[in-house]
Design a protein around this motif. Sequence first.
Motif, PDB file in Angstrom:
ATOM      1  N   LEU A  14      13.232  16.132 -11.166  1.00  0.00           N
ATOM      2  CA  LEU A  14      13.163  15.513  -9.853  1.00  0.00           C
ATOM      3  C   LEU A  14      11.834  14.782  -9.666  1.00  0.00           C
ATOM      4  CD1 LEU A  14      14.106  15.034  -6.948  1.00  0.00           C
ATOM      5  CD2 LEU A  14      13.343  17.359  -6.387  1.00  0.00           C
ATOM      6  N   LEU A  15      10.731  15.431 -10.063  1.00  0.00           N
ATOM      7  CA  LEU A  15       9.409  14.816  -9.923  1.00  0.00           C
ATOM      8  C   LEU A  15       9.279  13.565 -10.793  1.00  0.00           C
ATOM      9  CD1 LEU A  15       7.108  17.949  -9.829  1.00  0.00           C
ATOM     10  CD2 LEU A  15       7.255  16.182  -8.069  1.00  0.00           C
ATOM     11  N   ASP A  16       9.897  13.586 -11.951  1.00  0.00           N
ATOM     12  CA  ASP A  16       9.856  12.420 -12.831  1.00  0.00           C
ATOM     13  C   ASP A  16      10.465  11.206 -12.128  1.00  0.00           C
ATOM     14  OD1 ASP A  16       9.429  10.950 -15.172  1.00  0.00           O
ATOM     15  OD2 ASP A  16      11.426  11.420 -15.925  1.00  0.00           O
ATOM     16  N   LYS A  17      11.556  11.403 -11.408  1.00  0.00           N
ATOM     17  CA  LYS A  17      12.210  10.300 -10.695  1.00  0.00           C
ATOM     18  C   LYS A  17      11.408   9.861  -9.478  1.00  0.00           C
ATOM     19  CE  LYS A  17      16.778  11.663 -12.318  1.00  0.00           C
ATOM     20  NZ  LYS A  17      18.107  12.207 -11.986  1.00  0.00           N
ATOM     21  N   LEU A  18      10.600  10.754  -8.927  1.00  0.00           N
ATOM     22  CA  LEU A  18       9.796  10.408  -7.759  1.00  0.00           C
ATOM     23  C   LEU A  18       8.574   9.570  -8.116  1.00  0.00           C
ATOM     24  CD1 LEU A  18       9.857  13.683  -5.634  1.00  0.00           C
ATOM     25  CD2 LEU A  18      10.783  11.468  -5.000  1.00  0.00           C
ATOM     26  N   ARG A  19       8.339   9.323  -9.396  1.00  0.00           N
ATOM     27  CA  ARG A  19       7.229   8.455  -9.791  1.00  0.00           C
ATOM     28  C   ARG A  19       7.537   6.981  -9.537  1.00  0.00           C
ATOM     29  NH1 ARG A  19       5.110  10.281 -15.612  1.00  0.00           N
ATOM     30  NH2 ARG A  19       7.327  10.471 -16.126  1.00  0.00           N
ATOM     31  N   SER A  20       8.760   6.680  -9.188  1.00  0.00           N
ATOM     32  CA  SER A  20       9.118   5.310  -8.806  1.00  0.00           C
ATOM     33  C   SER A  20       8.517   5.002  -7.429  1.00  0.00           C
ATOM     34  CB  SER A  20      10.640   5.162  -8.736  1.00  0.00           C
ATOM     35  OG  SER A  20      11.001   4.014  -8.003  1.00  0.00           O
ATOM     36  N   LEU A  51       0.835  -1.207   0.000  1.00  0.00           N
ATOM     37  CA  LEU A  51       0.000   0.000   0.000  1.00  0.00           C
ATOM     38  C   LEU A  51       0.868   1.253   0.000  1.00  0.00           C
ATOM     39  CD1 LEU A  51      -2.890   1.192   0.187  1.00  0.00           C
ATOM     40  CD2 LEU A  51      -2.650   1.100   2.683  1.00  0.00           C
ATOM     41  N   ASP A  52       1.954   1.243   0.775  1.00  0.00           N
ATOM     42  CA  ASP A  52       2.883   2.376   0.794  1.00  0.00           C
ATOM     43  C   ASP A  52       3.502   2.608  -0.581  1.00  0.00           C
ATOM     44  OD1 ASP A  52       2.423   2.822   3.454  1.00  0.00           O
ATOM     45  OD2 ASP A  52       4.279   1.910   4.169  1.00  0.00           O
ATOM     46  N   ALA A  53       3.870   1.512  -1.263  1.00  0.00           N
ATOM     47  CA  ALA A  53       4.471   1.638  -2.592  1.00  0.00           C
ATOM     48  C   ALA A  53       3.487   2.261  -3.567  1.00  0.00           C
ATOM     49  CB  ALA A  53       4.928   0.268  -3.094  1.00  0.00           C
ATOM     50  N   ALA A  54       2.216   1.863  -3.483  1.00  0.00           N
ATOM     51  CA  ALA A  54       1.191   2.450  -4.353  1.00  0.00           C
ATOM     52  C   ALA A  54       1.024   3.930  -4.048  1.00  0.00           C
ATOM     53  CB  ALA A  54      -0.138   1.723  -4.167  1.00  0.00           C
ATOM     54  N   ASN A  55       0.990   4.270  -2.771  1.00  0.00           N
ATOM     55  CA  ASN A  55       0.826   5.663  -2.367  1.00  0.00           C
ATOM     56  C   ASN A  55       1.968   6.526  -2.894  1.00  0.00           C
ATOM     57  OD1 ASN A  55      -0.584   7.679  -0.428  1.00  0.00           O
ATOM     58  ND2 ASN A  55       1.561   7.789   0.181  1.00  0.00           N
ATOM     59  N   SER A  56       3.204   6.054  -2.716  1.00  0.00           N
ATOM     60  CA  SER A  56       4.374   6.822  -3.159  1.00  0.00           C
ATOM     61  C   SER A  56       4.384   6.992  -4.675  1.00  0.00           C
ATOM     62  CB  SER A  56       5.667   6.125  -2.704  1.00  0.00           C
ATOM     63  OG  SER A  56       5.759   6.092  -1.294  1.00  0.00           O
ATOM     64  N   ARG A  57       4.063   5.913  -5.384  1.00  0.00           N
ATOM     65  CA  ARG A  57       4.070   5.970  -6.858  1.00  0.00           C
ATOM     66  C   ARG A  57       2.998   6.921  -7.381  1.00  0.00           C
ATOM     67  NH1 ARG A  57       0.637   3.017  -9.646  1.00  0.00           N
ATOM     68  NH2 ARG A  57       0.457   1.480  -7.977  1.00  0.00           N
ATOM     69  N   ILE A  58       1.789   6.831  -6.831  1.00  0.00           N
ATOM     70  CA  ILE A  58       0.679   7.634  -7.354  1.00  0.00           C
ATOM     71  C   ILE A  58       0.843   9.104  -6.985  1.00  0.00           C
ATOM     72  CG2 ILE A  58      -1.817   7.960  -7.341  1.00  0.00           C
ATOM     73  CD1 ILE A  58      -2.013   4.932  -6.631  1.00  0.00           C
ATOM     74  N   ILE A  59       1.277   9.395  -5.754  1.00  0.00           N
ATOM     75  CA  ILE A  59       1.441  10.801  -5.381  1.00  0.00           C
ATOM     76  C   ILE A  59       2.566  11.427  -6.200  1.00  0.00           C
ATOM     77  CG2 ILE A  59       3.124  10.656  -3.467  1.00  0.00           C
ATOM     78  CD1 ILE A  59       1.299  12.602  -1.927  1.00  0.00           C
ATOM     79  N   GLY A  60       3.607  10.648  -6.520  1.00  0.00           N
ATOM     80  CA  GLY A  60       4.666  11.149  -7.397  1.00  0.00           C
ATOM     81  C   GLY A  60       4.126  11.479  -8.776  1.00  0.00           C
ATOM     82  N   GLU A  61       3.264  10.603  -9.293  1.00  0.00           N
ATOM     83  CA  GLU A  61       2.650  10.822 -10.610  1.00  0.00           C
ATOM     84  C   GLU A  61       1.740  12.041 -10.593  1.00  0.00           C
ATOM     85  OE1 GLU A  61       1.909  10.401 -14.513  1.00  0.00           O
ATOM     86  OE2 GLU A  61       3.228   9.037 -13.411  1.00  0.00           O
ATOM     87  N   PHE A 101      19.449  11.919  -7.971  1.00  0.00           N
ATOM     88  CA  PHE A 101      18.235  12.707  -8.159  1.00  0.00           C
ATOM     89  C   PHE A 101      18.559  14.154  -8.554  1.00  0.00           C
ATOM     90  CE2 PHE A 101      16.781   9.239  -5.516  1.00  0.00           C
ATOM     91  CZ  PHE A 101      15.487   9.002  -5.957  1.00  0.00           C
ATOM     92  N   ASP A 102      19.866  14.482  -8.563  1.00  0.00           N
ATOM     93  CA  ASP A 102      20.324  15.846  -8.829  1.00  0.00           C
ATOM     94  C   ASP A 102      19.605  16.829  -7.887  1.00  0.00           C
ATOM     95  OD1 ASP A 102      21.867  17.776  -9.990  1.00  0.00           O
ATOM     96  OD2 ASP A 102      20.624  18.012 -11.772  1.00  0.00           O
ATOM     97  N   ALA A 103      19.622  16.490  -6.605  1.00  0.00           N
ATOM     98  CA  ALA A 103      18.889  17.277  -5.613  1.00  0.00           C
ATOM     99  C   ALA A 103      19.485  17.041  -4.229  1.00  0.00           C
ATOM    100  CB  ALA A 103      17.415  16.881  -5.617  1.00  0.00           C
ATOM    101  N   LYS A 104      18.990  17.788  -3.260  1.00  0.00           N
ATOM    102  CA  LYS A 104      19.368  17.618  -1.858  1.00  0.00           C
ATOM    103  C   LYS A 104      18.109  17.518  -1.011  1.00  0.00           C
ATOM    104  CE  LYS A 104      23.854  19.945  -2.233  1.00  0.00           C
ATOM    105  NZ  LYS A 104      23.826  20.004  -3.715  1.00  0.00           N
ATOM    106  N   SER A 105      18.197  16.739   0.076  1.00  0.00           N
ATOM    107  CA  SER A 105      17.040  16.562   0.951  1.00  0.00           C
ATOM    108  C   SER A 105      17.358  17.025   2.368  1.00  0.00           C
ATOM    109  CB  SER A 105      16.608  15.087   0.974  1.00  0.00           C
ATOM    110  OG  SER A 105      17.556  14.287   1.650  1.00  0.00           O
TER     111      SER A 105
END
Length: 428
Positions: free
Chosen positions: A296-302, A60-70, A266-270
């Motif tokens: 960055l958002l494109d990579k967060l769709r994983s 469920l967490d994986a689905a949440n992360s993937r969909i919110i990224g999309e 990710f060419d970013a910092k957190s």
Amino acid sequence: MKIRTAIKQTLFLYKSKLLNLLSLELYNKRTMFRILALCCVLTLMLVEANRDLLEAKKRLDAANSRIIGEFLYQGAKRNPGEIYTSALLPILAAAGQLALFCREKTCDQLFNFLNLKYKAEILVLFPILRKTLFDESLIGSPSLNLNVYADEDNKFCKAFTQSYYKTFEGKTRLVDYSDPVRAAKEINNEVKEEGSGNFKSLISSKMIKEGAGLNFVSTYEQTVIYDDQFIFKKNVTIKFKSGRKVTNVPGIAGEGIVKYADLKDFDAKSYELVGEGEVYSYLILVPNKPDGLLGLLDKLRSPTAFGDILERGEEVCAKVSILYRDFIAKIDLGKSARESNYLEGAFEEGGLQLRGVSQKCNKTYISSVLHEVSLKLGFGNGYKASKCSKFDVELVTNRPHLYFVTYTKKVSPSRTPIIGVVVDVTSN
């Protein structure tokens, strides 16, 4: 870890009930032996069930992360230069509730969206998530109101109403859809009364149609309170740059301990700041390039990207300047789902195969999934001394970036976003 503990408590509740029942029969050795053998078998079954539910939570967490990224990726593309917010729990709850009453192909569609396998997973996981993440006794705990509206001529079945409240603490409501303007006003007034009153008009009369459509309407409110490991000290002005445009925006600067990671892939910092009480945490993702947000958002769709980023953070002393503003945003999650090709057909009359939902069950469809988020920033620790004497990194959020509300490992080892915000103010 709260979610793991809650799952164990739920499972062992059934074991305790059985023991209480069987204790009435403890009158000879043979009966006692049978009971002990049965308890051993039951314990093994509980261990297996516990493992299965934790695995379901990860899915469920994986689905949440993937969909919110999309959703954030598509939203940022459609709304350049604007603040855009997304939250998945309302649409996951809508899909989960309908999945409990699904038939045939609709079951496959809804369970694929949730990344779950069985109705039992919904019945156990969502009440635990609701209880854990929205506990009113916790400092900085958010409030979440979930409502689903239908036409007065399409009354909900009793089992559907009871299930929605028991599983999601959601409420079913009936409104006269024959006058769309009046119906929209009634719904919006109810939303405002249940919240702080700061919410906008969520639903428009154009979305009100007589028939079998269901309007899922929800609100999320939270005051962000940071732990005193990090101290915000003074107001500043941030020169926010997006493209060729530079905008002066109010900000607030502080210093202290954060979890930091240099995300080269990710060419970013957190930067992760923990909330007071160490239940919630707040993640800031800043692309290295001023125009690097969409990349960055494109990579967060994983489905694994968000959790991977959180795992890399290490505690450092930092100076951080962020925008000083509340985030209040209205989200059409149904529109996001359609544009991302999720739940295909569910938004068309008769597109869902359900039973036991309402009087017009054979024509039921999702008319809308509307959500509003109110994030208010609360800074009450500026008088305290910083825990740092020297600083390893410095951040100024002076370009389009991302801000997430999530929870700490104290809640669950598997973490996923609750709220995601694209922060870009250059079109304001």
